[in-house]
Design a protein around this motif. Structure first.
Motif, PDB file in Angstrom:
ATOM      1  N   GLU A  42       0.821  -1.214   0.000  1.00 19.59           N
ATOM      2  CA  GLU A  42       0.000   0.000   0.000  1.00 19.59           C
ATOM      3  C   GLU A  42       0.850   1.257   0.000  1.00 19.59           C
ATOM      4  O   GLU A  42       0.563   2.207  -0.716  1.00 19.59           O
ATOM      5  N   ASN A  43       1.925   1.255   0.814  1.00 25.73           N
ATOM      6  CA  ASN A  43       2.764   2.447   0.886  1.00 25.73           C
ATOM      7  C   ASN A  43       4.131   2.076   1.455  1.00 25.73           C
ATOM      8  O   ASN A  43       4.215   1.534   2.549  1.00 25.73           O
ATOM      9  N   LEU A  44       5.185   2.387   0.717  1.00 27.87           N
ATOM     10  CA  LEU A  44       6.541   2.129   1.189  1.00 27.87           C
ATOM     11  C   LEU A  44       7.298   3.419   1.476  1.00 27.87           C
ATOM     12  O   LEU A  44       8.525   3.443   1.499  1.00 27.87           O
ATOM     13  N   ASP A  45       6.554   4.486   1.703  1.00 25.20           N
ATOM     14  CA  ASP A  45       7.166   5.723   2.183  1.00 25.20           C
ATOM     15  C   ASP A  45       7.158   5.642   3.706  1.00 25.20           C
ATOM     16  O   ASP A  45       6.087   5.559   4.321  1.00 25.20           O
ATOM     17  N   PRO A  46       8.321   5.657   4.349  1.00 22.42           N
ATOM     18  CA  PRO A  46       8.366   5.460   5.808  1.00 22.42           C
ATOM     19  C   PRO A  46       7.456   6.387   6.606  1.00 22.42           C
ATOM     20  O   PRO A  46       6.936   5.979   7.646  1.00 22.42           O
ATOM     21  N   ILE A  47       7.226   7.609   6.131  1.00 24.52           N
ATOM     22  CA  ILE A  47       6.424   8.543   6.931  1.00 24.52           C
ATOM     23  C   ILE A  47       4.927   8.346   6.736  1.00 24.52           C
ATOM     24  O   ILE A  47       4.130   8.969   7.443  1.00 24.52           O
ATOM     25  N   TYR A  48       4.548   7.474   5.819  1.00 22.41           N
ATOM     26  CA  TYR A  48       3.125   7.211   5.589  1.00 22.41           C
ATOM     27  C   TYR A  48       2.745   5.741   5.773  1.00 22.41           C
ATOM     28  O   TYR A  48       1.552   5.411   5.777  1.00 22.41           O
ATOM     29  N   ALA A  49       3.701   4.860   5.888  1.00 23.25           N
ATOM     30  CA  ALA A  49       3.423   3.422   5.989  1.00 23.25           C
ATOM     31  C   ALA A  49       2.874   3.083   7.371  1.00 23.25           C
ATOM     32  O   ALA A  49       3.617   3.045   8.354  1.00 23.25           O
ATOM     33  N   THR A  50       1.569   2.831   7.447  1.00 18.14           N
ATOM     34  CA  THR A  50       0.933   2.503   8.721  1.00 18.14           C
ATOM     35  C   THR A  50       0.507   1.042   8.808  1.00 18.14           C
ATOM     36  O   THR A  50       0.251   0.545   9.906  1.00 18.14           O
ATOM     37  N   GLU A  51       0.411   0.360   7.672  1.00 17.24           N
ATOM     38  CA  GLU A  51       0.045  -1.051   7.690  1.00 17.24           C
ATOM     39  C   GLU A  51       1.243  -1.885   8.137  1.00 17.24           C
ATOM     40  O   GLU A  51       2.380  -1.656   7.708  1.00 17.24           O
ATOM     41  N   GLN A  52       0.981  -2.870   9.000  1.00 15.39           N
ATOM     42  CA  GLN A  52       2.076  -3.689   9.516  1.00 15.39           C
ATOM     43  C   GLN A  52       2.771  -4.474   8.407  1.00 15.39           C
ATOM     44  O   GLN A  52       3.981  -4.730   8.482  1.00 15.39           O
ATOM     45  N   ALA A  53       2.031  -4.844   7.353  1.00 14.54           N
ATOM     46  CA  ALA A  53       2.647  -5.558   6.234  1.00 14.54           C
ATOM     47  C   ALA A  53       3.670  -4.667   5.527  1.00 14.54           C
ATOM     48  O   ALA A  53       4.777  -5.105   5.192  1.00 14.54           O
ATOM     49  N   ASP A  54       3.316  -3.400   5.307  1.00 16.31           N
ATOM     50  CA  ASP A  54       4.245  -2.469   4.672  1.00 16.31           C
ATOM     51  C   ASP A  54       5.437  -2.179   5.575  1.00 16.31           C
ATOM     52  O   ASP A  54       6.580  -2.070   5.112  1.00 16.31           O
ATOM     53  N   GLN A  55       5.183  -2.061   6.873  1.00 21.26           N
ATOM     54  CA  GLN A  55       6.272  -1.801   7.807  1.00 21.26           C
ATOM     55  C   GLN A  55       7.237  -2.986   7.870  1.00 21.26           C
ATOM     56  O   GLN A  55       8.447  -2.801   8.015  1.00 21.26           O
ATOM     57  N   THR A  56       6.707  -4.195   7.717  1.00 17.77           N
ATOM     58  CA  THR A  56       7.567  -5.376   7.673  1.00 17.77           C
ATOM     59  C   THR A  56       8.482  -5.330   6.455  1.00 17.77           C
ATOM     60  O   THR A  56       9.680  -5.642   6.541  1.00 17.77           O
ATOM     61  N   LEU A  57       7.938  -4.942   5.316  1.00 25.59           N
ATOM     62  CA  LEU A  57       8.764  -4.795   4.121  1.00 25.59           C
ATOM     63  C   LEU A  57       9.856  -3.764   4.346  1.00 25.59           C
ATOM     64  O   LEU A  57      11.032  -3.994   4.022  1.00 25.59           O
ATOM     65  N   LEU A  58       9.498  -2.634   4.923  1.00 21.09           N
ATOM     66  CA  LEU A  58      10.466  -1.571   5.152  1.00 21.09           C
ATOM     67  C   LEU A  58      11.598  -2.007   6.062  1.00 21.09           C
ATOM     68  O   LEU A  58      12.766  -1.700   5.816  1.00 21.09           O
ATOM     69  N   ILE A  59      11.269  -2.731   7.126  1.00 18.71           N
ATOM     70  CA  ILE A  59      12.280  -3.094   8.112  1.00 18.71           C
ATOM     71  C   ILE A  59      13.256  -4.130   7.564  1.00 18.71           C
ATOM     72  O   ILE A  59      14.363  -4.298   8.089  1.00 18.71           O
ATOM     73  N   THR A 183      14.326   2.633  16.309  1.00 14.16           N
ATOM     74  CA  THR A 183      14.070   1.385  15.578  1.00 14.16           C
ATOM     75  C   THR A 183      12.799   1.481  14.746  1.00 14.16           C
ATOM     76  O   THR A 183      12.455   0.529  14.039  1.00 14.16           O
ATOM     77  N   ALA A 184      12.088   2.593  14.830  1.00 16.18           N
ATOM     78  CA  ALA A 184      10.795   2.735  14.161  1.00 16.18           C
ATOM     79  C   ALA A 184      10.950   2.824  12.649  1.00 16.18           C
ATOM     80  O   ALA A 184      11.946   3.350  12.147  1.00 16.18           O
ATOM     81  N   THR A 185       9.959   2.344  11.930  1.00 13.98           N
ATOM     82  CA  THR A 185       9.994   2.469  10.470  1.00 13.98           C
ATOM     83  C   THR A 185       9.827   3.928  10.049  1.00 13.98           C
ATOM     84  O   THR A 185      10.347   4.347   9.016  1.00 13.98           O
ATOM     85  N   ALA A 186       9.107   4.717  10.854  1.00 10.08           N
ATOM     86  CA  ALA A 186       8.864   6.116  10.490  1.00 10.08           C
ATOM     87  C   ALA A 186      10.138   6.942  10.463  1.00 10.08           C
ATOM     88  O   ALA A 186      10.221   7.949   9.758  1.00 10.08           O
ATOM     89  N   THR A 187      11.155   6.539  11.236  1.00  9.44           N
ATOM     90  CA  THR A 187      12.395   7.317  11.347  1.00  9.44           C
ATOM     91  C   THR A 187      13.538   6.734  10.521  1.00  9.44           C
ATOM     92  O   THR A 187      14.698   7.093  10.714  1.00  9.44           O
ATOM     93  N   LEU A 188      13.225   5.837   9.596  1.00  8.68           N
ATOM     94  CA  LEU A 188      14.255   5.283   8.713  1.00  8.68           C
ATOM     95  C   LEU A 188      14.869   6.383   7.846  1.00  8.68           C
ATOM     96  O   LEU A 188      14.202   7.361   7.506  1.00  8.68           O
ATOM     97  N   PRO A 189      16.139   6.234   7.467  1.00 10.21           N
ATOM     98  CA  PRO A 189      16.771   7.255   6.621  1.00 10.21           C
ATOM     99  C   PRO A 189      16.179   7.258   5.217  1.00 10.21           C
ATOM    100  O   PRO A 189      15.728   6.233   4.718  1.00 10.21           O
ATOM    101  N   VAL A 190      16.172   8.428   4.609  1.00  9.29           N
ATOM    102  CA  VAL A 190      15.653   8.602   3.253  1.00  9.29           C
ATOM    103  C   VAL A 190      16.648   9.445   2.464  1.00  9.29           C
ATOM    104  O   VAL A 190      17.219  10.391   2.993  1.00  9.29           O
ATOM    105  N   ARG A 191      16.829   9.097   1.206  1.00 16.22           N
ATOM    106  CA  ARG A 191      17.758   9.822   0.340  1.00 16.22           C
ATOM    107  C   ARG A 191      17.116  11.081  -0.237  1.00 16.22           C
ATOM    108  O   ARG A 191      16.172  11.008  -1.028  1.00 16.22           O
TER     109      ARG A 191
END
Length: 554
Positions: A42-59, A183-191
């Motif tokens: 649904e969303n792989l932008d760390p600041i918008y990814a709220t679904e746990q499935a998307d957050q799993t992908l991000l992590i 450790t949060a997905t929301a605070t992951l680094p972005v280019r």
């Protein structure tokens, strides 16, 4: 003879070297693992990814300053990620400065991961213009409130001293900053360069009146990542295949290939598991969850479905009216209406959150009385409260209860409105809205009561309680109590953990006594990994890391 022995020794050394290299190569190859953690991306932008499935992908694709890993006992622990080391200094004004030294890590395109990547990502997260639902993850960073008021992201006290040194100043002493924020997905680094290139392309499309633009991450196969995996291939709506990153700094002991299969629901996911199409499912069918609930083996989820009562809206400004409305809630009946794994809430903080020492926070006892034998007594007391407030026979007027129209929320709303009318004669109209409409109402304060799923930014009781101080913009209940604010201030600076925990319990009790919120129910979950596999890591917030999954030793 001496030469023969010498040659034999050299030959033996060469053989051992080859065997060692073969062993290393085999270890690096790892296993091929297929998993199902939910539906399509649904969303792989760390600041918008709220679904746990998307957050799993991000992590699994990215790495933060710190990372959650599996310890020797099979539990979880937090270790250094991109941060090679971290220093903490308490300042004279009560703030705390964290200095992170970054390791020599690379993005998947070969560029170095720098402190500026984190500064940009964190400023982007808190920027009010971006309206991230996860912005409050950084609310403990000094300058956060100033950013929310002014829109000037440079007021957030996070800076790059140089490429390898990140400095963060917190507005208090929050020991869970490292374990939960970092450790949060929301605070992951972005280019920044990648997003700027995308923005430039969007502007060009607009000038040419081209097709509707997409998100910067929409070309999933081209994502530049800094974690243990990179994207190998992506079939939209079907599957996503990751491969172990050759540029990742860490030892890659887990799967060489990690395939995410998408399923519409838990039944479809379980079918994939039964047919051995996947080796892991993140959610089980309801019948299995019900059985595990009876056995008491579900893992609590980090959230509480709660009613917010607008303390500055009409009659709800009277604490006695709020207390009467919350006193007549039969949470057992509400949980039954919610269905699934719902259990009547015993407080705002759900089970599973750490307390003092190794205890659960809720082990100190329930704050909410769910004893059915006491319900009639509570209703009588509630009617007395309304009379003392000057509202006889439900004379508070008609109230409104907002809820998001999904799942069993409508059934919960029917039960609640029925209880308020039967016990107090109070007419409450339930109105279904979208999540966007509810968020807007909460932000503007244009609501009376609303049902919300309160999710904490971290696995600590403070994360559930700090939102409700008078100075917090996220305080949608408009709750104000100087005693509560003082307690939360003491907690933010507490050095003694036992004293801190006692204050947290006091703060929760005060908040619920003032009836600014009415917790309704909590939920539990379970997942399934093949018995021959081990090393799965689950964060308390619900996402999974597969980077350490290996075949279990015989």
């Amino acid at each position: 003879m001496r030469k023969i022995k010498k040659y034999a020794a050299l030959l033996l050394a060469a053989v051992l070297c080859v065997l060692a290299l073969a062993g290393c190569e085999k270890e690096e190859e790892g296993i091929d693992l297929s998993v199902c953690v939910g539906g399509p991306v649904e969303n792989l932008d760390p600041i918008y990814a709220t679904e746990q499935a998307d957050q799993t992908l991000l992590i699994n694709l990215y790495e933060n300053l710190m990372r959650t890993t599996v310890d020797v006992s099979g539990g979880t622990t937090v270790t250094n990620g991109i941060a090679k080391s971290v220093d903490q200094e308490e300042n004279y004004d009560g703030t705390v400065t964290y200095t992170f030294k970054l390791r020599s890590a690379k993005w998947s395109d070969g560029r170095s991961v720098t402190a500026d990547d984190f500064v940009y990502a964190w400023q982007r997260l808190v920027d009010p213009a971006n309206q991230s639902p996860l912005a409050s993850t950084l609310s403990v960073v000094a300058g956060y409130d100033a950013v929310q008021e002014s829109g000037d992201v440079t007021q957030l006290q996070v800076s790059a001293k140089n490429d390898s040194t990140l400095v963060v100043v917190l507005n208090g002493k929050y020991d869970w900053f490292l374990t939960d924020v970092c450790t949060a997905t929301a605070t992951l680094p972005v280019r920044q360069d990648i997003l700027e290139q995308w923005e430039a392309a969007q502007e060009e499309q607009e000038e040419q009146e081209a097709a509707e633009s997409q998100s910067w991450w929409s070309d999933v196969a081209a994502l530049v990542t800094n974690g243990p995996y990179t994207v190998e291939s992506y079939a939209a709506g079907s599957s996503l295949v990751l491969t172990a990153s050759t540029r990742y700094y860490g030892t890659q002991s887990g799967p060489a290939h990690l395939t995410f299969r998408f399923a519409r629901d838990a039944q479809e996911a379980w079918k994939l598991y039964e047919e051995k199409e996947v080796d892991f499912v993140a959610s089980l069918p309801q019948e299995q969850l019900d059985q595990l609930a009876e056995e008491g083996t579900l893992t609590p989820e980090l959230g509480t479905y709660t009613i917010l009562l607008n303390c500055q809206q009409g009659v709800l400004g009277d604490v006695q009216v709020r207390q009467a409305l919350t006193a007549v809630i039969d949470r057992t009946a509400v949980a039954q209406a919610a269905g699934g794994t719902a259990q009547a809430a015993e407080g705002l903080v759900p089970p599973g959150v750490p307390g003092d020492g190794e205890e659960d926070f809720r082990s100190a006892g329930a704050l909410l009385d769910n004893d059915p034998s006491q319900y009639e007594s509570q209703c009588r007391q509630a009617r007395i409260l309304l009379e003392q407030a000057g509202y006889d026979n439900g004379g508070v007027g008609e109230l409104e209860y907002l809820y998001v129209d999904e799942g069993n929320n409508a059934a919960v709303a029917r039960v609640l409105t029925g209880q308020w009318y039967q016990a107090l004669g109070v007419q409450v109209t339930a109105r279904a809205v979208t999540q966007e409409e509810l968020d807007a109402a909460l932000q503007s304060g244009s609501y009376t009561m609303a049902g919300v799923d309160l999710q904490a930014v971290g696995n600590d009781a403070e994360c559930f309680l700090m939102t409700w101080t008078a100075d917090r913009q996220e305080n949608a209940a408009r709750y104000e109590n100087s005693a509560y604010d003082t307690l939360m201030s003491i907690i933010a600076g507490a050095a003694d953990e036992t004293a801190r925990m006692g204050c947290l319990h006091d703060a929760e009790a005060l908040l619920l006594d003032d009836a600014a919120l009415a917790p309704l129910y909590t939920t539990g979950t379970a997942w399934q990994l093949r018995e021959n596999l081990t090393g799965l890591c689950r964060d308390a917030r619900g996402w999974f890391s597969f980077a350490s999954v290996t075949t279990r030793a015989a």
